[in-house]
Design a protein around this motif. Structure first.
Motif, PDB file in Angstrom:
ATOM      1  N   ARG A 195       0.847  -1.191   0.000  1.00 28.00           N
ATOM      2  CA  ARG A 195       0.000   0.000   0.000  1.00 28.00           C
ATOM      3  C   ARG A 195       0.881   1.240   0.000  1.00 28.00           C
ATOM      4  O   ARG A 195       1.944   1.244   0.618  1.00 28.00           O
ATOM      5  N   VAL A 196       0.406   2.256  -0.680  1.00 27.71           N
ATOM      6  CA  VAL A 196       1.128   3.511  -0.745  1.00 27.71           C
ATOM      7  C   VAL A 196       0.160   4.644  -0.414  1.00 27.71           C
ATOM      8  O   VAL A 196      -0.941   4.716  -0.954  1.00 27.71           O
ATOM      9  N   TYR A 197       0.589   5.519   0.516  1.00 26.99           N
ATOM     10  CA  TYR A 197      -0.227   6.678   0.852  1.00 26.99           C
ATOM     11  C   TYR A 197       0.006   7.744  -0.214  1.00 26.99           C
ATOM     12  O   TYR A 197       1.132   8.202  -0.422  1.00 26.99           O
ATOM     13  N   VAL A 198      -1.069   8.149  -0.875  1.00 28.06           N
ATOM     14  CA  VAL A 198      -1.008   9.170  -1.925  1.00 28.06           C
ATOM     15  C   VAL A 198      -1.809  10.371  -1.448  1.00 28.06           C
ATOM     16  O   VAL A 198      -3.016  10.265  -1.214  1.00 28.06           O
ATOM     17  N   SER A 199      -1.147  11.514  -1.290  1.00 22.15           N
ATOM     18  CA  SER A 199      -1.815  12.688  -0.712  1.00 22.15           C
ATOM     19  C   SER A 199      -2.994  13.146  -1.566  1.00 22.15           C
ATOM     20  O   SER A 199      -4.005  13.613  -1.039  1.00 22.15           O
ATOM     21  N   SER A 200      -2.883  13.019  -2.896  1.00 22.57           N
ATOM     22  CA  SER A 200      -3.980  13.461  -3.759  1.00 22.57           C
ATOM     23  C   SER A 200      -5.214  12.584  -3.599  1.00 22.57           C
ATOM     24  O   SER A 200      -6.329  13.019  -3.895  1.00 22.57           O
ATOM     25  N   VAL A 201      -5.029  11.363  -3.128  1.00 19.08           N
ATOM     26  CA  VAL A 201      -6.148  10.455  -2.872  1.00 19.08           C
ATOM     27  C   VAL A 201      -6.651  10.629  -1.443  1.00 19.08           C
ATOM     28  O   VAL A 201      -7.848  10.595  -1.173  1.00 19.08           O
ATOM     29  N   GLY A 202      -5.718  10.814  -0.514  1.00 12.63           N
ATOM     30  CA  GLY A 202      -6.092  11.048   0.872  1.00 12.63           C
ATOM     31  C   GLY A 202      -6.037   9.831   1.763  1.00 12.63           C
ATOM     32  O   GLY A 202      -6.346   9.920   2.956  1.00 12.63           O
ATOM     33  N   HIS A 203      -5.647   8.701   1.234  1.00 15.82           N
ATOM     34  CA  HIS A 203      -5.538   7.485   2.048  1.00 15.82           C
ATOM     35  C   HIS A 203      -4.652   6.477   1.312  1.00 15.82           C
ATOM     36  O   HIS A 203      -4.399   6.628   0.107  1.00 15.82           O
ATOM     37  N   PRO A 204      -4.169   5.436   2.014  1.00 15.86           N
ATOM     38  CA  PRO A 204      -3.340   4.426   1.356  1.00 15.86           C
ATOM     39  C   PRO A 204      -4.127   3.654   0.301  1.00 15.86           C
ATOM     40  O   PRO A 204      -5.309   3.361   0.483  1.00 15.86           O
ATOM     41  N   VAL A 205      -3.451   3.332  -0.790  1.00 23.03           N
ATOM     42  CA  VAL A 205      -4.056   2.588  -1.889  1.00 23.03           C
ATOM     43  C   VAL A 205      -3.195   1.352  -2.158  1.00 23.03           C
ATOM     44  O   VAL A 205      -1.964   1.422  -2.127  1.00 23.03           O
ATOM     45  N   GLY A 206      -3.833   0.233  -2.415  1.00 27.43           N
ATOM     46  CA  GLY A 206      -3.094  -0.980  -2.708  1.00 27.43           C
ATOM     47  C   GLY A 206      -2.342  -0.883  -4.024  1.00 27.43           C
ATOM     48  O   GLY A 206      -2.780  -0.212  -4.963  1.00 27.43           O
ATOM     49  N   PHE A 207      -1.193  -1.537  -4.091  1.00 27.71           N
ATOM     50  CA  PHE A 207      -0.444  -1.577  -5.348  1.00 27.71           C
ATOM     51  C   PHE A 207       0.150  -2.958  -5.559  1.00 27.71           C
ATOM     52  O   PHE A 207       0.306  -3.756  -4.623  1.00 27.71           O
TER      53      PHE A 207
END
Length: 296
Positions: A220-232
Motif C-alpha cells: 500500500r502507498v499513501y497518496v496525498s492526492s487520494v487522501g488514504h493508502p491505496v493498494g499496489f
C-alpha cells in the motif's frame, strides 16, 4: 447465548420486505457470510490465513434460526481451545475479530478504513490485558481480503442476480452499541467488488509506502492526492532488487519521517485500476524511483 460474538446479516427491499427471498441466492449468500467469518476468525485465533472454511481451528461459527417476520440471520462465533470457550464481544478478542471483519468488508466494498484506527484500539486493549493475541499486519489483511472477495461477492446474490432484495447490512454489538460492518451491500458495491477497469494511459504518483509483502510484491502507498493508502502491485519489471529496495526504504523512512517532507517519498509510474463507476481500487506499478525527473 450471552458472552458470544455475533454478526447479523439482514436483507431489505423487494421480496425481502415480504419476508421472502430467492432460495438459491439466499443459500449462496449465507455460504459467503459463513466463509468470510470463518476465514477472519481463523486469522485472529491462529495467526494464519486459510482458504477453506472447514479448515477453521479452535473456533466454531454457529447459526441461530432466521428471525420470524424478517429476513435476517445471526451467526455466532465461539472462539477458544477446541472451540469450547466463548469469546465475550467486549474483550480484546471480540473487538479484534470485529475490527478485522469490519476492515475486510469495508475495503472489499470500497469503503476506506484507516488501518491504524480500528486495529490500533484493539492493539492498546490487547497490551493492557497482557493477551497473547496479535494484531494482524496490513499485508495479512490484504491477503485475507483477497481470499474473502468471492464470499463477499456471493452475499450480494439476492441483490445482483434475482433482485429479491435491494440491499443488505451486516451488524454486530460492541459495548452495547449496534455497529455496522463496513457499509450497506448494494448493486453499486457489487459492481465495485466484481468489475474492474484498467486505464490505458499510465500516470505518475508520489507517495509513501505504508506496507509491503515481499512474497506477493504487493503493498500500500499513501497518496496525498487520494487522501488514504491505496493498494499496489509491482509488475515483473519492477520486482528487481534495486526497485524493491526503494519500496522497502520508503516503508522504513515513512514510518519515522514526516509526510510533509521528502523523507520516505517515492515516485511511481502506475496504471490505475478502478470499478466500472470510476472508484479507485488499486495501482499496477511499472516503475518506481526517488526522482520524478527519471519518470518523464
Amino acid at each position: 447465548m450471552p458472552g458470544t460474538i455475533d454478526f447479523t446479516l439482514s436483507f431489505f427491499g423487494n421480496d425481502a420486505d415480504r419476508h421472502e427471498i430467492d432460495f438459491y441466492d439466499a443459500a449462496q449468500a449465507l455460504h459467503g457470510f459463513q466463509r468470510s467469518l470463518a476465514l477472519t476468525t481463523h486469522l485472529i485465533v491462529n495467526g494464519e490465513i486459510i482458504t477453506q472454511a472447514p479448515a477453521l481451528k479452535n473456533a466454531r461459527v454457529l447459526v441461530r434460526p432466521i428471525d420470524e417476520g424478517s429476513w435476517k440471520v445471526t451467526a455466532i462465533i465461539l472462539a477458544g481451545i477446541g472451540a469450547a470457550a466463548t469469546a465475550p464481544r467486549d474483550t480484546p478478542l471480540g473487538h479484534l475479530i470485529y475490527s478485522t471483519y469490519d476492515f475486510i468488508v469495508s475495503e472489499s466494498l470500497g469503503f476506506h478504513v484507516d488501518y491504524e484506527k480500528p486495529l490500533g484500539v484493539s492493539f492498546e486493549e490487547i497490551q493492557q490485558s497482557n493477551s497473547d493475541l496479535k494484531v494482524p499486519k496490513q499485508h495479512q489483511l490484504d491477503s485475507l481480503a483477497e481470499k474473502c472477495q468471492f464470499s463477499l461477492t456471493e452475499i450480494h446474490r439476492p441483490i445482483s442476480h434475482s433482485a429479491s432484495a435491494q440491499s443488505a447490512l451486516i451488524t454486530t454489538t460492541i459495548h452495547q452499541d449496534a455497529k455496522e460492518i463496513g457499509g450497506p451491500f448494494t448493486q453499486e458495491t457489487y459492481d465495485f467488488i466484481k468489475e474492474t477497469v484498467t486505464s490505458e494511459e499510465p500516470e505518475i504518483i508520489e507517495g509513501y509506502v505504508s506496507s509491503y509483502n515481499r512474497n506477493t510484491f504487493k503493498g500500500r502507498v499513501y497518496v496525498s492526492s487520494v487522501g488514504h493508502p491505496v493498494g499496489f502491485e509491482l509488475t515483473e519489471h519492477c520486482q528487481s532488487v534495486g526497485r524493491v529496495e526503494l519500496i522497502v526504504r520508503s516503508l522504513t523512512d515513512s514510518a519515522i519521517g514526516n509526510r510533509d517532507e521528502a523523507f520516505g517519498r517515492v515516485y511511481m509510474k502506475v496504471i490505475r485500476v478502478t470499478s466500472r463507476s470510476g472508484a479507485l481500487k488499486r495501482f499496477i506499478v511499472g516503475e518506481v524511483t526517488k526522482n520524478r525527473v527519471n519518470l518523464q
